[in-house]
Design an enzyme around this catalytic site. Structure first.
Site, PDB file in Angstrom:
ATOM      1  N   GLY A  87       0.771  -1.124  -0.053  1.00  0.00           N
ATOM      2  CA  GLY A  87       0.138   0.014   0.136  1.00  0.00           C
ATOM      3  C   GLY A  87       0.803   1.248   0.100  1.00  0.00           C
ATOM      4  CG  ASN A  88       2.409   5.348   1.492  1.00  0.00           C
ATOM      5  OD1 ASN A  88       1.508   6.250   1.143  1.00  0.00           O
ATOM      6  ND2 ASN A  88       3.609   5.663   1.881  1.00  0.00           N
ATOM      7  CG  LEU A  89      -0.804   1.627  -3.922  1.00  0.00           C
ATOM      8  CD1 LEU A  89      -1.821   1.199  -4.872  1.00  0.00           C
ATOM      9  CD2 LEU A  89       0.365   0.458  -3.630  1.00  0.00           C
ATOM     10  CB  ALA A 101       4.579   7.451 -10.083  1.00  0.00           C
ATOM     11  N   GLY A 102       5.365   4.503  -8.900  1.00  0.00           N
ATOM     12  CA  GLY A 102       6.473   3.343  -9.120  1.00  0.00           C
ATOM     13  C   GLY A 102       5.399   1.899  -9.034  1.00  0.00           C
ATOM     14  CG  HIS A 103       3.542   0.887  -5.440  1.00  0.00           C
ATOM     15  ND1 HIS A 103       3.744   1.666  -4.572  1.00  0.00           N
ATOM     16  CD2 HIS A 103       4.030  -0.314  -4.749  1.00  0.00           C
ATOM     17  CE1 HIS A 103       4.462   1.567  -3.561  1.00  0.00           C
ATOM     18  NE2 HIS A 103       4.703   0.246  -3.681  1.00  0.00           N
ATOM     19  CD  GLN A 121       7.578  -7.348   3.963  1.00  0.00           C
ATOM     20  OE1 GLN A 121       6.896  -8.493   3.503  1.00  0.00           O
ATOM     21  NE2 GLN A 121       8.371  -6.463   3.186  1.00  0.00           N
ATOM     22  CG  LEU A 164       9.009   7.525  -7.819  1.00  0.00           C
ATOM     23  CD1 LEU A 164       7.867   7.318  -8.845  1.00  0.00           C
ATOM     24  CD2 LEU A 164       8.967   8.821  -7.323  1.00  0.00           C
TER      25      LEU A 164
END
Length: 278
Positions: free
Chosen positions: A29-31, A33-35, A59, A182
């Site tokens: 989450g916390n998306l 532009a890379g995601h 993790q 990013l």
């Protein structure tokens, strides 16, 4: 098509039962532009795109930012809708781990180097949750970013060694105009730190130039680059020139290389890498 938000494993499996071309984009989450770039790659290759949003406790180490990790589901869903994702899988910790996860995937020894040296057990948690997601979604394709090159390497090994029928697609690192990769963690940087953070990528580019111009003293290059950043106030975890094929320290016989780095600005740990050939 309206994005479907599905938090239960059973409901997701029922929804996917009739799909014959599924792509998975695992995220926490916390998306940014890379995601979204990864989602767009998935959209090009599959009829049904599933993005998972799950902040995986396995993790995170004892002193890491699990509780403070940004959770921005409404904004994330708006971005996924615009990018053409079909489903967002949003399980709770209880849904993913209804009992203590005492059985875990143990990655190869390379997982204890680089980021794994500073974050013991991190890649055990990554590999375990990714295996669970693969079993839940049963995708034909899964898309991961190259920014976490070590993670991508370990996931590819997971798929290869367990004979999983999944094609791993690697998305290129997306960057700001100044070269900064990013990352969700960039949001922790203050204005001065963010300005300084672009130096990490510039340092890696200088290393690539140095090697391609004929310098093969890799340990000296690594040490000099680390010292340079340290003198400027960075806390350097590592700068390492590796074979991009095996992720082992580069030798003079290796021609496909990757230089990887992890360093901190304040309390924010940044990672980056550049693949190159000699």
């Amino acid at each position: 098509m309206t994005l479907q938000i599905i938090p239960e494993i059973s409901s997701l499996r029922a929804r996917l039962a009739g799909e014959n071309s599924i792509a998975l984009v695992p995220t926490m989450g916390n998306l940014h532009a890379g995601h979204i770039h990864l989602v767009e790659l998935a959209r090009q290759r599959a009829g049904c795109v599933v993005t998972s949003i799950f902040v995986n406790p396995l993790q995170f180490g004892a002193n890491e930012d699990l509780d403070n990790y940004p959770r921005t589901l409404a904004e994330d869903c708006a971005k996924l809708q615009a990018a053409g994702a079909d489903i967002v899988f949003t399980p709770s910790v209880q849904e993913m781990y209804p009992t203590a996860q005492t059985m875990r995937i143990t990655p190869p020894p390379i997982a204890n180097e680089l980021c794994g040296a500073a974050r013991p057990g991190h890649f055990d948690g990554v590999a375990t949750v990714v295996m669970k997601l693969f079993n839940i979604v049963q995708p034909h394709i899964a898309v991961f970013g190259k920014k976490d090159f070590q993670q991508l390497f370990i996931i590819r090994e997971l798929v290869r060694q367990f004979n999983l029928p999944i094609d791993i697609i690697a998305g290129e690192t997306q960057r700001e105009h100044n070269g900064l990769a990013l990352s969700s963690r960039n949001g922790y940087l203050n204005e001065g730190q963010k300005l300084e953070a672009q130096r990490l990528y510039r340092t890696l580019k200088l290393i690539v130039d140095n090697v391609q111009q004929g310098n093969r003293d890799y340990p000296a290059i690594e040490a000099q680059s680390s010292q340079y950043l340290t003198q400027l106030g960075w806390i350097v975890d590592y700068i390492s020139i590796r074979s991009s094929t095996t992720l082992l320290p580069a030798s003079l016989d290796d021609h496909n290389l990757v230089v990887l780095a992890a360093a901190r600005q304040g309390n924010t740990r940044l990672i980056d890498n550049i693949e190159f050939s000699v």
